[in-house]
Each structure stands twice: as structure tokens, then as C-alpha cells.
Design a protein around this motif. Structure first.
Motif, mmCIF file in Angstrom:
data_model
loop_
_atom_site.group_PDB
_atom_site.id
_atom_site.type_symbol
_atom_site.label_atom_id
_atom_site.label_comp_id
_atom_site.label_asym_id
_atom_site.label_seq_id
_atom_site.Cartn_x
_atom_site.Cartn_y
_atom_site.Cartn_z
ATOM 1 N N ILE A 76 -6.658 -2.226 1.097
ATOM 2 C CA ILE A 76 -5.245 -1.914 0.841
ATOM 3 C C ILE A 76 -4.416 -3.194 0.785
ATOM 4 C CG2 ILE A 76 -5.381 0.395 1.864
ATOM 5 C CD1 ILE A 76 -4.031 -0.732 4.373
ATOM 6 N N CYS B 31 0.836 -1.222 0.000
ATOM 7 C CA CYS B 31 0.000 0.000 0.000
ATOM 8 C C CYS B 31 0.857 1.252 0.000
ATOM 9 C CB CYS B 31 -0.963 -0.006 1.190
ATOM 10 S SG CYS B 31 -0.178 -0.231 2.786
ATOM 11 N N PHE B 32 2.019 1.211 0.657
ATOM 12 C CA PHE B 32 2.938 2.364 0.654
ATOM 13 C C PHE B 32 3.778 2.398 -0.619
ATOM 14 C CE2 PHE B 32 3.037 1.168 5.356
ATOM 15 C CZ PHE B 32 2.044 2.054 5.699
ATOM 16 N N GLN B 33 4.263 1.223 -1.030
ATOM 17 C CA GLN B 33 5.260 1.162 -2.100
ATOM 18 C C GLN B 33 4.622 1.233 -3.483
ATOM 19 O OE1 GLN B 33 8.398 1.399 -1.372
ATOM 20 N NE2 GLN B 33 8.176 1.184 0.834
ATOM 21 N N TYR B 34 3.525 0.480 -3.694
ATOM 22 C CA TYR B 34 3.000 0.343 -5.055
ATOM 23 C C TYR B 34 1.548 0.783 -5.194
ATOM 24 C CZ TYR B 34 7.363 -2.183 -5.204
ATOM 25 O OH TYR B 34 8.688 -2.511 -5.088
ATOM 26 N N CYS B 35 0.977 1.310 -4.101
ATOM 27 C CA CYS B 35 -0.341 1.960 -4.169
ATOM 28 C C CYS B 35 -1.460 1.025 -4.638
ATOM 29 C CB CYS B 35 -0.269 3.209 -5.038
ATOM 30 S SG CYS B 35 0.842 4.461 -4.355
ATOM 31 N N THR B 36 -1.444 -0.170 -4.126
ATOM 32 C CA THR B 36 -2.511 -1.146 -4.377
ATOM 33 C C THR B 36 -3.692 -0.852 -3.447
ATOM 34 O OG1 THR B 36 -1.344 -2.536 -2.804
ATOM 35 C CG2 THR B 36 -0.991 -3.002 -5.129
#
Lengths: 412, 412
Positions: free
Chosen positions: B182, B102-107
Motif C-alpha cells: 500500500i 492508500c486511502f485517498q488514491y488507492c495505490t
């Protein structure tokens, strides 16, 4: 809580803006000058006790990005007080309000960097100021607070020094660094995040080339990674999630990565920049990569590859390549019909991807419209002389065995 | 940790895939069937003690999305065990690994919904199955695990019942719901998130129309919100962060929201769908909104507005509108030059935005290429009869004063 008035500006959802965003607007739309930027002299360090340090697995057992070092760097931004005192502290979870911007609106930026151990045993970084400059641009693109990238780099080097035992010693191995900046405003208004967290985590990584082989790409045009006026030219987390579904579809068809198209023009390969080598009529090589038109990530490895190719043979001799071979670099669009034609005519002699994690990676075949463009096999692994030359020279520079243009920076 | 082999597939960064993604590929690229989907019978409820419940501010003091109710709904997905037992628990922070997707790739996926208090004192939702269906599609677009949306809706209604005291009673007020999904995979491989958290938070909201006035829009084409093959047709957090910088630029020029263009064609307004009303030569009205071509969010309010317009006057009489007035709806592209021409000829009689948070919102002026398209003022607030009719009728349906097509669903 403030009472809304008739003159109160509206948010993206048409509802009144929260007071802190109003303040931003009244100040001319620039966030108020923070009371403090990042200050390395305020660093506090909390070390993991000796007997609680993690065991480092054998270099052969490393899987990319799955295991993290003992410590992390952490800072917070608050619009009232600016950047907090930096902390190096034990690696551990973040605690965040469920309404935070990073979850809701994806105000998230990251960088990929690597630390290497030089022959002198001193940790090194590869062109870190390029990553820092790109990170600052990425932050501005999603309206996150600015920060002093030089100060941040000092802290990053300090973190590397503390966890230096994690840097693998074997050739082509490194410690992968992931600087991350996330918006942490705890509110649902569809506006910029006024709060942020900035951190660095690190993971030991093996080389791709331990199992050398070209990878297969599947050219995709129905899902489009980036677009003029979009965010494809910035290193934002939000560029990646939309690729996971197309990546699964490509794997379903037997390809390892997606080759992203815009119409029939190539942009990127997976999360890497794309290059081809074309044999000229005069026997020399044209090396072509798509231009930085805003749809393509301005890769540090991409820029370095272009520099090295341009330096051969006048300023340096790349390994495996004759000094009589001239390499003509071109930053220009590449279309799939061109690629098909160059493959059919035998001009297409190499294709490769470049990026921080992979360095340089050969491509074996490219699927497009129910057919495959198959690259020359070079004895089975598809690794041609240009790929081999670039990988070896870059790794030698990164690991401090070859000095070149000050690209490799020691962490004292 | 698994040892990489020569046949191991590569990740988007060219490095070997972690074992759990390999398993996904071996299973035909569909995540393994979870051991359990969402099961409302496994719900555990932890209530905030009576004396620790938050104080609810006066309805006039509410600011959108800044204050949350006492409780939240929370579930986790693990690829080995499926969806966890649902929890309703005190509102509080999430604890997540800093490497999480959720932080790294915004899934990250979200929905916007509202709960209303009907005349009978029973909480109501507005067409909630449309939000659930859209959320399932959004999850699939960023390769997040699927879930039983009917079971999730049962739990969401349970949460509303528990925090029903938070639903404002005044007309046009509501409890805004934010279902959020998320990706929580704690690893840096550039692949789909194998883990997820699904939660609902709720915030009491006042109406936009307490301070009725049209809003100003600034038409932007150098930054592009969405494009064919992109994600603009899905409700993903990643569609929002790129808008914050252009939104600041628009505010700097004195406009409240961005009108997003693709070339010179209108897509959305801020985070809302866009409509215009054109006076026909026969005295009736054409109501036009951009089509759902994949670049535009399929808004629940958008669909409801089209239905109500189509129903007048044959199936219902909208307030403020004569039964002899015919409303011809059209889903077709609208370009800026067309808008300029219709404004100059006097055909353009109303423009408005629609969305869950705002319901229906008049537009006062649209800036484009250094000039303003000014909408008719209707006595100063720019709220014409169509906007007034739609807002009143929708709010009456949402709050249960008017029954229509089963759109308003009670939470028992």
C-alpha cells in the motif's frame, strides 16, 4: 464462527459468505437500517491544548496538501449500531486492521472542497451541497453505507469554525477540505464493506495563479482513465492510482499533465475538466466541454463555469469580456483531430482546465502523436480573456466579494 | 517547507509539486535508488508469547478470510532510506496518516496465495514465483516502489514456518496468504506515493468443494470491470470495489456471482477466470478461455489449468478422463451469443471458474438478457469430468501428493 452449509451463498472467490453478508442478502440486499444516522447533537469535541497548537506558516510557503490543521472530524459506521457519535479531535493517525477493505479492495471515496474567508471575516464554502450529493452517489457506487449528508455538512462547518484561524486571508488562498469515506471491514471476503470510517482533514492552500502560466498536456490513449460502464463519473480514490504511471511518462516527455483520451476523444485533463474556446465566424465564442456521459467527473467548478458563461451578458457581465461578446456553451465530445484542425484554422483561441484545487487554469500546449498543438500565448502566460474572466469571477464569488445565486455559503 | 517558484512543475490538480516529487522528476522520473532493498538478513522476529497464542478453530468452522494467524510480516519503504529491516511481529493494526495515498488514491496491490501441508508435514507453496512476478508488475502499474521479490519470498516462507501450526491438514484445506503493498505517502498531492508498506497476513481456509455444487452467474454489461488500456490485467485492489454494487444487483436477481462482459464478450467471472468445455464433432473436447488481452487477470490457476489440459494424455493422465480423449485448449474471445448457440446445440458440456481461493469451480447456469443458459447437471451438482479432473489433480499437486513440473515448492 458459523458452520458453512450446502445452501450458503458464495462470495466472489467462490467460498461461502460471512454471516454478516448473508444477513444483508436475507434482508433483500439492502444493509439493515442503522440504529442511528449521523447526529450532530451527539458531537464530542476534544481540542488541542493552546500551547500545542501548530504554527501556521506564511501563506507564500504553503504547499498543497502537505500540512494539516490542528483538528479533524471523525465518525465510524458499524452495521449493528449505525453511525457513531461524531468526534472533532486532534489531527492524528487512523488505526486499522491490515485486512480492511480500504487496503484490499479500495472501497474509498473522497471529495475536494474549499473554505474561504469572506470580507466580513466569516468562513464560507462554495456550493457544498453539490459535493455532498456527489459523495453520496460515490458511496453507493462502491457499496459503502449511506449517510445523512446534511448532518455531515453541519459537522464539517463546525470543524471549519474551530480551525478558522487556518483559512488564509490572501486573495486566491483557501483552506482545502478533504472529506473521506473508507471501508473498514476487517476481512478478506471479496464483498462490500459492512464497516466504514468517515472523516474530514483540512490543509491550507495557496492559489495556482500566484505563478500564472498555462500548463502543458500530453494526450494519452494507450492508458485509458475511464470507459462507459466504468467509474470515471464518480469521485472514487480508485480513479487516481492508475494515472500516476502515465503521468510519469508524460513528465518524462516534458509535459506537466496527462490529457486523457478514449480513442481520440478527450475526457479529462489530469484530475480536471477540460474546456476550449473557439472563435466563431460571427466573432463570438463557442465554449465547448465534453459531456457528462459517465466517463467524466461531474465537477462543481465545471458546472459553475458553464452557468457563468451562460449568464454573460444577460444576467451578469464577466470581467475582461465585452458585453457585446456572446458565449455559446456546448457540452459535446471533442476529438483530437478536431482540435488539430481548429488550431490550424486559428479558431482555437483558448483551452483550459477547471477543478476545485485549481479553479481555472490555462493550457499552453497539447502534445499528441509527436506534435504539439500550441495555444495562443496572450503575451507569454497563455491566459486569455475567458480564463482570466472565469478565474476572477469565481474567486470573487467564492471569497464573498460578489454574491451570485447563493453559491457562497457562510459557516455560522 | 519549500517556496514555490515560477518554474515549479504542477501536480494533477494544477498546484505546485511537493519537493520530493520534484526530485523524482529531476532524476529522470525514476524514484531515487533506495539505500537498501529488502534484506532478509536484517529480519527481526517478535513472537506472541506461548500463553497468548490464538486458539485454532476446527477446520469445519473456518470462514474464508475472517480469522488471521498469530503473526504478520511487515516492511516499510521510505524514499530516503529504502526498504526497512523486515519484521515478523504479532498480527495487529496498522497506524497511518489519514492523508495517506492508500486511502485517498488507492495505490494498493495484493496477491492471493496458499500454503499447504505436504504428506511429509512440510509446508508448501504453489508456483509462488508467478505471484511474486505479478505483484512486481502490479506495483509498477500504480507507481509504487519496486522490491526484490526473491527476498520477499524468503521472508514469506519464514512467516509460514513460524505459523505452520495454522495450516489445516484436511484435503483441500490450506492457509490463505495475502501479500499486500500500500502507498503511505501522507499528502494530498495527486501524484505517486513515495512511501509504502508491504505486509503479509494469513488466514486458514476450508475448501470450496466440501459443499460441491455449481454456482450461478449473472452476465453484466452495463457495469464494466475492465477495458483496453485499463487495469484489469493487473492484481490491484482498485479492480474490486466497483464490482460490489453489481454483485448485489446480481444477488438480488438470485445469482451468486457476476459474469463480467465487455460488450457481449466474456472477460471474468466474479474474481475468477472463466473456462468452457465444448464437445467437438469428433467426440473430443475444445476447452476455451478468454485471452490475456489486458482486460483479464493472468491467473496462476488459469495458467496451470491450461498446462495440465495440454499435458493430457501425452505427459500425464488426468483423473476421470479417458486417455483416448483429446483436450484442445484455445485462448480466444467468447461471446454471449456464441455461448447461447453452443448451449442450444448441446456442444456446451461444462463451464467453470478458476482461481487461487476456489481452485476450480463448476458453473450451473448463466443468466443473460432475461434467460438462463443452463449447464448439464451431471447428477445434480453440475460438476462434470473436466472440472473434477482439474480440481483433484491441482489439489494433489498443491498438497504434494503428486509431483508436477516443480509447481509445489517446499518451505524449509
Amino acid at each position: 464462527m458459523a458452520i458453512q452449509t450446502d445452501t450458503q451463498p458464495l462470495m466472489a472467490n467462490g467460498l461461502p459468505m460471512p454471516a454478516d453478508d448473508l444477513q444483508v442478502i436475507k434482508n433483500g440486499l439492502i444493509p439493515p437500517t442503522p440504529h442511528s444516522d449521523i447526529d450532530p447533537s451527539r458531537l464530542t469535541i476534544t481540542l488541542v491544548p493552546e500551547d500545542k497548537l501548530k504554527e501556521i506558516p506564511h501563506a507564500d510557503d504553503l504547499i498543497f496538501g502537505q500540512l494539516f490543521t490542528d483538528h479533524m472530524l471523525y465518525l465510524e459506521y458499524d452495521p449493528a449500531s449505525g453511525w457513531s457519535a461524531p468526534e472533532i479531535r486532534p489531527y492524528g493517525p487512523l488505526t486499522l486492521d491490515p485486512a480492511s477493505s480500504c487496503f484490499q479492495y479500495c472501497t474509498n471515496v473522497f471529495e475536494g472542497m474549499k473554505a474561504y474567508l469572506g470580507p466580513d471575516g466569516v468562513p464560507r464554502l462554495f456550493r457544498p451541497k453539490l459535493n455532498m450529493a456527489r459523495m453520496a452517489k460515490s458511496a453507493a457506487r462502491v457499496a459503502l453505507p449511506p449517510f445523512d449528508t446534511d448532518a455531515f455538512l453541519v459537522l464539517l462547518q463546525k470543524l471549519i469554525a474551530i480551525d478558522a484561524r487556518w483559512i488564509p486571508r490572501a486573495r486566491g488562498h483557501s483552506l482545502y477540505l478533504r472529506p473521506t469515506l473508507i471501508g473498514t471491514r476487517p476481512g478478506l471476503g471479496v464483498t462490500a464493506s459492512t464497516h466504514a470510517s468517515l472523516y474530514v482533514i483540512m490543509s491550507p492552500a495557496g492559489p495556482f495563479f500566484r505563478t500564472p502560466a498555462g500548463i502543458s498536456l500530453y494526450a494519452v490513449s494507450d492508458h485509458v482513465r475511464s470507459w462507459p460502464g466504468g467509474t470515471g463519473g464518480h469521485k472514487l480514490g480508485l480513479n487516481y492510482a492508475p494515472g500516476f504511471h502515465p503521468q510519469r511518462l508524460a513528465a518524462e516527455k516534458g509535459y506537466q499533465q496527462v490529457l486523457w483520451l478514449l480513442g481520440d476523444t478527450i475526457t479529462e485533463a489530469g484530475a480536471m475538466n477540460f474546456f476550449i474556446a473557439l472563435k466563431r465566424e460571427d466573432g463570438h465564442l463557442d465554449i465547448v466541454t465534453p459531456p457528462l456521459d459517465g466517463t467524466i467527473l461531474p465537477g462543481v467548478t465545471r458546472a459553475s463555469v458553464l452557468s457563468l458563461l451562460n449568464a454573460h451578458p444577460s444576467a451578469t457581465s464577466l470581467p475582461h469580456l465585452s458585453n457585446s461578446l456572446r458565449l455559446y456553451t456546448h457540452e459535446r465530445p471533442i476529438t483530437m483531430p478536431e482540435l488539430v484542425a481548429w488550431s490550424a484554422s486559428g479558431q482555437l483561441v483558448e483551452a483550459f482546465c477547471v477543478g476545485t484545487a485549481v479553479v481555472v487554469n490555462a493550457i499552453s500546449r497539447i502534445g499528441w502523436e509527436e506534435r504539439d498543438i500550441v495555444l495562443p500565448s496572450y503575451g507569454g502566460d497563455h491566459i486569455g480573456p475567458v480564463v482570466r474572466a472565469l478565474w476572477e469571477r469565481l474567486v470573487d464569488i467564492q471569497e464573498g466579494r460578489v454574491e451570485w445565486e447563493g453559491w457562497s455559503v457562510t459557516c455560522e
